[in-house]
Design an enzyme around this catalytic site. Structure first.
Site: not given
Length: 173
Positions: A44, A53
């Site tokens: 991540e 994102c």
């Protein structure tokens, strides 16, 4: 209020530091081991300011998309606490829908990692969870590489993450 696109080039925080805080301050709140945390954290990455994102979802810290996300710089302690809350949600899903309390640690860790990434709603009815519920851990671990796509496209990052999850999953069998 800062523009989210502007803070997309924010400073990177240290996954190792956050893992240290989690293990030092919150280890009694989660079951996921250091090995599991490392897979999730390294896949991540860590940013201490909000960013969008690739799926366009507002995110902060180590993949945290839940709760209110303010346009500001987050401290390492705040990131660790958010991450613990997100890990606990993934663990709750694994415990509830995949017999998590009875899984070997390595299988539990790998399952929490994929659940953290994909979400409980997609995982709870998956073939992988069915194998976990029936005690067929080998077949469950072998399901991990199938989860390598986003929006129908194979992503190299997901291929790598699933290989690491599978290796961890199988390591305790």
């Amino acid at each position: 209020m800062p523009n989210i696109k502007k803070i997309a080039t924010t400073t990177i925080c240290s996954v190792s530091v956050i893992i240290g805080i989690v293990l030092g301050n919150y280890s009694d709140e989660i079951r996921t081991s250091k090995a599991g945390l490392e897979i999730i954290g390294n896949a991540e990455a860590c940013r201490n300011e909000p960013y969008n994102c690739p799926a366009g979802i507002l995110t902060v810290g180590i993949g945290s998309t839940t709760g209110e996300i303010e346009s500001r710089k987050y401290s390492d302690d705040e990131i660790a606490k958010r991450w613990v809350d997100d890990i606990k949600s993934a663990e709750d899903c694994v415990n509830r829908f995949a017999n998590g309390f009875h899984l070997p640690q390595s299988v539990f860790d790998a399952t929490v990692s994929i659940t953290f990434n994909v979400g409980c709603s997609k995982m709870k009815s998956s073939t992988m969870y069915k194998y976990l519920n029936s005690g067929n851990y080998q077949k469950a671990c072998d399901e991990l590489p199938r989860w390598n796509k986003a929006n129908g496209k194979v992503l190299n990052g997901l291929v790598t993450r699933r290989e690491k999850e599978r290796a961890l999953c199988l390591s305790g069998l």
